[in-house]
Motif scaffolding. Structure first.
Motif, mmCIF file in Angstrom:
data_model
loop_
_atom_site.group_PDB
_atom_site.id
_atom_site.type_symbol
_atom_site.label_atom_id
_atom_site.label_comp_id
_atom_site.label_asym_id
_atom_site.label_seq_id
_atom_site.Cartn_x
_atom_site.Cartn_y
_atom_site.Cartn_z
ATOM 1 N N TYR A 55 0.815 -1.221 0.000
ATOM 2 C CA TYR A 55 0.000 0.000 0.000
ATOM 3 C C TYR A 55 0.851 1.275 0.000
ATOM 4 O O TYR A 55 0.310 2.380 -0.038
ATOM 5 C CB TYR A 55 -0.917 0.019 1.234
ATOM 6 N N ASN A 56 2.147 1.129 0.060
ATOM 7 C CA ASN A 56 3.015 2.298 0.246
ATOM 8 C C ASN A 56 2.869 3.352 -0.852
ATOM 9 O O ASN A 56 2.805 4.550 -0.574
ATOM 10 C CB ASN A 56 4.482 1.855 0.311
ATOM 11 N N LEU A 57 2.840 2.921 -2.104
ATOM 12 C CA LEU A 57 2.793 3.880 -3.208
ATOM 13 C C LEU A 57 1.492 4.666 -3.225
ATOM 14 O O LEU A 57 1.483 5.880 -3.454
ATOM 15 C CB LEU A 57 2.989 3.152 -4.541
ATOM 16 N N ARG A 58 0.412 3.986 -2.974
ATOM 17 C CA ARG A 58 -0.891 4.678 -2.976
ATOM 18 C C ARG A 58 -0.996 5.638 -1.796
ATOM 19 O O ARG A 58 -1.520 6.745 -1.934
ATOM 20 C CB ARG A 58 -2.026 3.661 -2.927
ATOM 21 N N ILE A 59 -0.480 5.225 -0.643
ATOM 22 C CA ILE A 59 -0.506 6.110 0.519
ATOM 23 C C ILE A 59 0.369 7.329 0.265
ATOM 24 O O ILE A 59 -0.024 8.464 0.561
ATOM 25 C CB ILE A 59 -0.053 5.349 1.784
ATOM 26 N N ARG A 60 1.554 7.126 -0.294
ATOM 27 C CA ARG A 60 2.445 8.252 -0.588
ATOM 28 C C ARG A 60 1.787 9.243 -1.534
ATOM 29 O O ARG A 60 1.762 10.456 -1.283
ATOM 30 C CB ARG A 60 3.756 7.739 -1.198
ATOM 31 N N LYS A 61 1.223 8.749 -2.619
ATOM 32 C CA LYS A 61 0.588 9.625 -3.603
ATOM 33 C C LYS A 61 -0.618 10.343 -3.009
ATOM 34 O O LYS A 61 -0.831 11.548 -3.252
ATOM 35 C CB LYS A 61 0.170 8.805 -4.828
ATOM 36 N N MET A 62 -1.377 9.644 -2.210
ATOM 37 C CA MET A 62 -2.550 10.249 -1.585
ATOM 38 C C MET A 62 -2.138 11.399 -0.669
ATOM 39 O O MET A 62 -2.707 12.499 -0.724
ATOM 40 C CB MET A 62 -3.311 9.186 -0.788
ATOM 41 N N LEU A 63 -1.129 11.170 0.168
ATOM 42 C CA LEU A 63 -0.692 12.204 1.103
ATOM 43 C C LEU A 63 0.009 13.358 0.394
ATOM 44 O O LEU A 63 -0.110 14.518 0.813
ATOM 45 C CB LEU A 63 0.220 11.588 2.167
ATOM 46 N N GLU A 64 0.745 13.062 -0.668
ATOM 47 C CA GLU A 64 1.373 14.137 -1.440
ATOM 48 C C GLU A 64 0.321 15.049 -2.072
ATOM 49 O O GLU A 64 0.507 16.268 -2.166
ATOM 50 C CB GLU A 64 2.285 13.549 -2.518
ATOM 51 N N THR A 65 -0.786 14.467 -2.489
ATOM 52 C CA THR A 65 -1.871 15.265 -3.068
ATOM 53 C C THR A 65 -2.450 16.220 -2.031
ATOM 54 O O THR A 65 -2.683 17.404 -2.306
ATOM 55 C CB THR A 65 -2.971 14.341 -3.625
ATOM 56 N N VAL A 66 -2.670 15.708 -0.825
ATOM 57 C CA VAL A 66 -3.168 16.561 0.252
ATOM 58 C C VAL A 66 -2.138 17.634 0.596
ATOM 59 O O VAL A 66 -2.475 18.807 0.796
ATOM 60 C CB VAL A 66 -3.498 15.709 1.501
ATOM 61 N N PHE A 67 -0.873 17.234 0.640
ATOM 62 C CA PHE A 67 0.197 18.149 1.045
ATOM 63 C C PHE A 67 0.355 19.324 0.084
ATOM 64 O O PHE A 67 0.662 20.446 0.498
ATOM 65 C CB PHE A 67 1.509 17.364 1.143
ATOM 66 N N THR A 68 0.144 19.084 -1.188
ATOM 67 C CA THR A 68 0.398 20.126 -2.193
ATOM 68 C C THR A 68 -0.842 20.897 -2.624
ATOM 69 O O THR A 68 -0.723 21.895 -3.335
ATOM 70 C CB THR A 68 1.037 19.497 -3.448
ATOM 71 N N ASP A 69 -2.027 20.476 -2.221
ATOM 72 C CA ASP A 69 -3.242 21.154 -2.658
ATOM 73 C C ASP A 69 -3.438 22.457 -1.871
ATOM 74 O O ASP A 69 -3.482 22.438 -0.632
ATOM 75 C CB ASP A 69 -4.464 20.246 -2.469
ATOM 76 N N PRO A 70 -3.555 23.596 -2.552
ATOM 77 C CA PRO A 70 -3.667 24.884 -1.852
ATOM 78 C C PRO A 70 -4.972 25.057 -1.078
ATOM 79 O O PRO A 70 -5.068 25.952 -0.233
ATOM 80 C CB PRO A 70 -3.562 25.907 -2.991
#
Length: 655
Positions: free
Chosen positions: A61-76
């Motif tokens: 699940y690591n890749l999906r979790i990373r991408k999911m959190l990166e999306t939250v992190f970068t969304d203004p």
């Protein structure tokens, strides 16, 4: 603030959780030829493209979790000032550092300090198009799948479980096996070995595959350009092929060609060909590691985690390592192990001190300070091995540790502190050289011994064997004779710090209530605890309520190292699984809870991070007016966050 060249190599960067980030400098890179710089660049690109493989290997699940959190992190649209966001930011930085949701060293799952309700709301705020949604998958479905993995402590709690008596595959979250029990996996590979019995040049069974069960049948899914991980391996192959065009010599080019063929076919016999060609190439200044190499991430010690490192020789420091390798036969002949287990003819031992130019996969951001390859015993016996000590990484670690207060807190007295201050750095580096250059390459298996006979204990026994080889010889007068140490007192500094670490200070890396599971930590505990229990050579003494290590007889301690080395070499050479199990479980696993709490409290007052890692430099081609590469520039300005986000975009192939 501008950093000078002298202090830039160990500049302390960002700190979070238990991590301190550093930088390493490419000393002497400007002296390389243009062709060599191009080779470093091509190999660096091949190194960075393996990142997603490591993430997936360390947990499905690591890749999906990373991408999911990166999306939250970068969304203004997400409130970046909220406590939950800040907690999520730290969690994401830990995920980046560890290539997944499990601690890079202890392998326990990170516990988030942000709420699932906050994350749920944030995921419904960001653009769904940026989330790692599968076809016809909704955000709610994504949450339903990933939230238990993140928030439920009982779901996949350990990346690598090595607890004796448990099914190590069913209780480990690493992604090397799917739906397969430990017995099924062991039987599968044992059958494979029996079918190939008598092969004097056996492949590394299971090294480059996921073992799965389909329709009730256990089978391998091999990692190739057209198979599993193909989307990541294809750009790796592309850049390796570009590297072939600027190879320094034909042998180097041929080694890369074998590696390319191996990635295309998955044939482990071709991997053997690559290892033999690679270990035989000594003329070039540039070298690299790229592939499914070390097996510490697999509880059975079979599957190779993907890793990459690009390097070039540190010509000055290499004189030291070459002195060691030139005397390899002398060290083997005088080893305190049974003569049956020594190599009568040591072949092809080469050792270099190198500067790392790029780190990737399981070597990034946390990296080794020394490497010895290849791992196949028969290749080492017939063709030799290559050892490296990474001088710019070691230098960064050493300089970052100065003035930390650590020695004053944990070393028994001022005279021992002075001894360590005087000799510590040189002895640490020399022990690494001996461990990598000679320790791993020493000894031999008896005919018919299965190299995987020690199973889950194999990694710990091998690391203990190499460490003990270095510990025994660092006190030998031969090292003073060779000019590697200044006098016969220097070795005592390393004996003290090694035992102090094994008995006490490495416990800062263990969570309260846990036992020791990581192979290198088990190895150090095994050696220190075994020697401690052999009499009164080592004592744990109290002063003003604090525990300290005292060594009463350094010469006798060397004798203990010799005895333990002889036994561990016997275990390795004979494949004595039960003896390995008893030794590791008795001395390398258990933690004294009271001492552990004391060490943690004392360390906490120093306000230090127990783990360190590195931000990579940025390599960029420079073009002339004819649009041809005329140089490769090096920049050290990229932040950790920017680098991680950039890597996700530029090298994210599997999400």
């Amino acid at each position: 603030m501008k950093n000078t060249q002298e202090d830039f190599s160990y500049e302390a960067g960002e700190r979070f959780a238990d991590i301190q980030l550093l930088r390493y400098r490419l000393n002497g890179f400007e002296q390389l030829t243009l062709s060599q710089k191009k080779l470093v660049y091509c190999l660096s690109q091949a190194t960075l493209y393996g990142r997603d493989i490591t993430f997936d290997q360390f947990g499905r699940y690591n890749l999906r979790i990373r991408k999911m959190l990166e999306t939250v992190f970068t969304d203004p649209k997400v409130d970046r000032l909220s406590p939950d966001f800040r907690a999520m930011e730290t969690y994401l930085k830990r995920v980046w550092f560890s290539s997944g949701i499990y601690h890079h060293y202890g392998s326990e799952k990170f516990q988030p300090e942000f709420s699932k309700e906050w994350l749920y709301d944030a995921l419904h705020t960001v653009s769904a198009a940026e989330l790692p949604l599968r076809e016809n998958e909704t955000v709610d479905m994504l949450c339903a799948e990933l939230f238990p993995v993140i928030f439920d402590e009982t779901v996949l709690p350990k990346r690598v479980n090595k607890a004796d008596g448990q099914d190590l595959l069913l209780t480990s979250a690493c992604n090397f096996y799917q739906g397969v029990t430990q017995k099924e996996a062991e039987d599968f590979y044992q059958h494979m070995k029996q079918a190939d019995k008598g092969n004097q040049e056996p492949p590394s069974y299971g090294l480059n595959s996921t073992l799965v069960k389909k329709d009730g049948k256990v089978q391998e899914e091999t990692w190739t350009v057209d198979g599993r991980y193909g989307k990541a391996l294809r750009p790796i192959v592309y850049w390796l092929e570009q590297a072939m065009n600027v190879a320094e010599n034909e042998r180097q080019r041929q080694a890369i060609a074998y590696l390319v063929d191996y990635y295309k076919t998955g044939d482990l016999k071709t991997f053997n060909d690559y290892c033999i060609a690679w270990v035989g190439e000594h003329e070039g200044r540039i070298d690299f590691v790229n592939g499914f190499i070390e097996v510490y991430g697999d509880p059975l010690g079979l599957k190779g985690s993907w890793e990459g490192i690009v390097e070039y020789k540190d010509l000055e420091a290499t004189r030291r390592t070459q002195t060691i390798s030139a005397n390899a036969q002398w060290f083997e002949d005088h080893s305190p192990v049974d003569a049956r287990f020594r190599k009568p003819h040591v072949k092809g031992v080469t050792a270099n001190a190198i500067c790392a130019a790029m780190l990737g996969g399981d070597e990034y951001p946390s990296t080794a300070i020394g490497i010895n390859l290849p791992n196949a015993d028969w290749i080492r016996a017939q063709h030799g091995s290559k050892s490296i000590t990474i001088s710019n990484i070691t230098d960064a670690y050493n300089k970052a540790a100065r003035g930390s207060g650590f020695r004053d807190e944990f070393v028994v007295d001022e005279s021992t502190v002075r001894l360590i201050d005087k000799y510590g750095d040189m002895c640490d580096t020399l022990h690494t050289d001996l461990h990598e250059c000679l320790g791993h390459g020493s000894g031999r298996l008896l005919p018919g011994t299965d190299p995987d006979a020690l199973k889950a204990y194999g990694n710990t026994i091998e690391e203990a064997r190499a460490d003990l080889f270095g510990l025994y010889y660092i006190a030998d007068p031969k090292l003073v004779e060779l000019g590697l140490l200044p006098d016969g007192e220097a070795y005592k500094s390393h004996y003290y710090t090694y035992i102090m670490n094994g008995l006490m200070t490495q416990l800062i890396r263990i969570q309260p209530g846990n036992q020791i599971e990581e192979a290198h930590m088990r190895n150090r505990a095994l050696i220190a605890q075994w020697c401690y229990r052999q009499g009164d050579v080592i004592q744990l003494v109290k002063h003003e309520g604090k525990t300290y290590v005292r060594i009463s007889d350094y010469a006798q301690l060397r004798t203990l190292f010799a005895r333990l080395l002889a036994e561990i070499q016997r275990i390795k050479s004979e494949g004595d699984y039960e003896a390995a199990r008893q030794l590791v479980e008795a001395y390398g696993v258990k933690v004294d809870a009271a001492l552990h709490q004391e060490v943690l409290a004392r360390y906490r007052k120093l306000n230090l991070a127990p783990y360190k890692g590195f931000v990579n430099p940025v390599l960029t081609p420079v073009y002339d007016d004819k649009d041809e590469i005329c140089d490769i520039s090096v920049s050290y300005d990229e932040s950790y966050v920017h680098q991680m986000l950039r890597y996700g975009k530029e090298y994210g192939t599997l999400v």
